[in-house]
Scaffold this motif. Sequence first.
Motif, PDB file in Angstrom:
ATOM      1  N   ASP A 251       0.868  -1.186   0.000  1.00  0.00           N
ATOM      2  CA  ASP A 251       0.000   0.000   0.000  1.00  0.00           C
ATOM      3  C   ASP A 251       0.904   1.235   0.000  1.00  0.00           C
ATOM      4  O   ASP A 251       1.505   1.566   1.025  1.00  0.00           O
ATOM      5  CB  ASP A 251      -0.888  -0.018   1.244  1.00  0.00           C
ATOM      6  CG  ASP A 251      -1.838   1.176   1.314  1.00  0.00           C
ATOM      7  OD1 ASP A 251      -1.708   2.096   0.476  1.00  0.00           O
ATOM      8  OD2 ASP A 251      -2.704   1.200   2.205  1.00  0.00           O
ATOM      9  N   PRO A 252       1.006   1.942  -1.130  1.00  0.00           N
ATOM     10  CA  PRO A 252       1.951   3.053  -1.208  1.00  0.00           C
ATOM     11  C   PRO A 252       1.544   4.257  -0.364  1.00  0.00           C
ATOM     12  O   PRO A 252       2.379   5.103  -0.054  1.00  0.00           O
ATOM     13  CB  PRO A 252       1.939   3.409  -2.707  1.00  0.00           C
ATOM     14  CG  PRO A 252       0.601   2.947  -3.195  1.00  0.00           C
ATOM     15  CD  PRO A 252       0.277   1.728  -2.385  1.00  0.00           C
ATOM     16  N   GLU A 253       0.269   4.323   0.007  1.00  0.00           N
ATOM     17  CA  GLU A 253      -0.209   5.470   0.784  1.00  0.00           C
ATOM     18  C   GLU A 253      -0.287   5.162   2.279  1.00  0.00           C
ATOM     19  O   GLU A 253       0.241   5.903   3.107  1.00  0.00           O
ATOM     20  CB  GLU A 253      -1.573   5.928   0.263  1.00  0.00           C
ATOM     21  CG  GLU A 253      -1.528   6.419  -1.180  1.00  0.00           C
ATOM     22  CD  GLU A 253      -2.892   6.874  -1.661  1.00  0.00           C
ATOM     23  OE1 GLU A 253      -3.871   6.791  -0.886  1.00  0.00           O
ATOM     24  OE2 GLU A 253      -2.984   7.297  -2.831  1.00  0.00           O
ATOM     25  N   GLY A 254      -0.954   4.077   2.624  1.00  0.00           N
ATOM     26  CA  GLY A 254      -1.150   3.770   4.034  1.00  0.00           C
ATOM     27  C   GLY A 254      -0.057   2.942   4.652  1.00  0.00           C
ATOM     28  O   GLY A 254       0.034   2.822   5.876  1.00  0.00           O
ATOM     29  N   GLY A 255       0.793   2.325   3.808  1.00  0.00           N
ATOM     30  CA  GLY A 255       1.846   1.467   4.317  1.00  0.00           C
ATOM     31  C   GLY A 255       1.375   0.036   4.506  1.00  0.00           C
ATOM     32  O   GLY A 255       0.179  -0.268   4.508  1.00  0.00           O
ATOM     33  N   LYS A 271      -7.695  -6.185   0.374  1.00  0.00           N
ATOM     34  CA  LYS A 271      -6.939  -5.119   1.014  1.00  0.00           C
ATOM     35  C   LYS A 271      -6.882  -5.179   2.543  1.00  0.00           C
ATOM     36  O   LYS A 271      -6.495  -4.201   3.185  1.00  0.00           O
ATOM     37  CB  LYS A 271      -7.471  -3.765   0.541  1.00  0.00           C
ATOM     38  CG  LYS A 271      -7.226  -3.555  -0.946  1.00  0.00           C
ATOM     39  CD  LYS A 271      -7.523  -2.138  -1.390  1.00  0.00           C
ATOM     40  CE  LYS A 271      -7.138  -1.927  -2.846  1.00  0.00           C
ATOM     41  NZ  LYS A 271      -7.381  -0.535  -3.286  1.00  0.00           N
TER      42      LYS A 271
END
Length: 605
Positions: A251-255, A271
């Motif tokens: 997940d590039p945004e939330g990690g 997810k």
Amino acid sequence: MFSRFDTRFGRISAWLLVLAAALSAGRGFAATSIEWATYDPAAFQRAQHEDKVIMLVLEVPWSAPVAMAHEMLWNQPEVVQAVNSDFVAIRERADLRPDLARRYPSQGWPAVTFLLPNGSPLFFRESESGTPRRMATTAMAPERMALHLSEVSAYYKTEQSAVIQLAATQDRIIAETARPTAAPVGRATVATAATAFAETFDAEHRYFGGAPRIPRFELIEVMQVLSAEETDPWEVLAKTSLKTLLDKLGDPEGGGIYRMAVGLDWSRPQKEKLLDRNARMLDNLTLAWRLSGKRSDRDRALAQGRFLATAFSKEDGSLASALCVSCPGGRDDAVLSGSNGVAAAALIHAGAALEDESLIDRGLAAASFLARERHLPGRGLPRAVMNGQTILPLYLEDLQGAAWGFLAAYEITGEKAWLGRAEDLAKVALAKLRDADLGALRDTVPRPAGPIPLRHALYPQRENSRMVRVLVRLYHYTADAGYFDAAKTILEAFGASYRRVEIHAPAYVLASYEYFYPPTLVTVRGEGGDAEAAALRRAALGSEYPFTLVVSSTSAAGQPATVQAVHGGETLARPLADALGLRAALADLRIRYQARVNRHDGEEE
């Protein structure tokens, strides 16, 4: 008749759409409820007394289809009526009851399996000569579920004698095939299996195997550890597959990393973010940094470590089991003992390699929670505590996972109490779960008077293999050969069948590697709480050779902390007291060992 009992992944999203469309029309029925029971003797006694089929529903809290079923299926009148009239309904959390998840397997959630009153799954044949199939399904539109339920009930009532006989036959087959097949094992097992794994690499999608795309952490670790022995082809495979996993499921945004993807092309990612998978992702990333020394690898490992340390964190020091949109507050706060141990170890090892004390502290907090709240000396530990209720029985994965965390705490602190806790859990596993005839470990303690499937032992290969790694470490830390002998016995128990379940085979190969290959065994001597000794332990745990173990001993009062190391008979020329130079010295030790091996191989040729 029963060809619709299918649980392929593609069916799940389809039923969600059908279910939503059906309910959007609004039928105006009053809400009622199913009379749910738990998987306990009372439910089976009722089923036997009333001569009813059991509908077993296994769920996980992070599943969107499970949440949808609660809202739009199990409360629908036609389903409620069908269940309450003709079935005894049992519902359990699969993540809290891995014994049930293994005995009633499924490919989707919620997992619906129909059982005889004695707990045996119902089977059916699509034709007289057809292969028996377990009567199981997943959620679907209410009208279809009601129809299925009526068909299952009618099948049991009209074909009862044949159904019972077929189930008994299948029970015997399942019990027999659950037993692993023994064979001698050796160092060659590692290379042979790794070569076979390499052949499953999908060059087009730059990963191993096919759909669904499940993180193959231990397979990547096999490639990583072998790359430390011999670069080609393991290094390329390790780096490529790890990068693909990050690119496709990260997940590039939330990690963090997602649970899986359904499609061969990594489409339809699921997810949810599970604690154990994110911990094992951290293990892979930490090892990538140790092997390469590249800044980019360090940055990725550090980001994953900080995500794990914060996103799953609870005030009592424990770590939650999952992050999920369908969970209240976006998180499932159940604390699973085994997963917490695995995460504690991942954080401690990452903190040492990355020189980040906050990760070490967070890992020690999780290990301390297990020691304080869960560990029962001489008895093991429960899987979880939910609403004040202890979740038993004893499970192999919890003993192994917690022991793994305790060993990491010992490695980083040098405190013997942690080692003692790990030994205690290993001894409980060997005393209560070992099959004296096979040598393998059972998944849980059999229940001779329980439902039929729980009377028979299962021997999960992956969990057995992970316990071997614990036992090998205990041998090196305590010099007790009994641990090493037990590890070998377990490996040999699966020697001829470890490829039976391909996805679990890498764990066996890792265990074999650590049994047959020598570790770099580092002994740190220093006084308790000595900062210099602590620095030496951290430096050793962060060294580039994957199989590096750290033992601590007490030095004479007033003496400086020092370190000695041995690898396959090669030792440091003199004890070191400099943490900065330790990693280079350990690398040189490995070079000398490898040169000696190469000379020996050349002389034999």
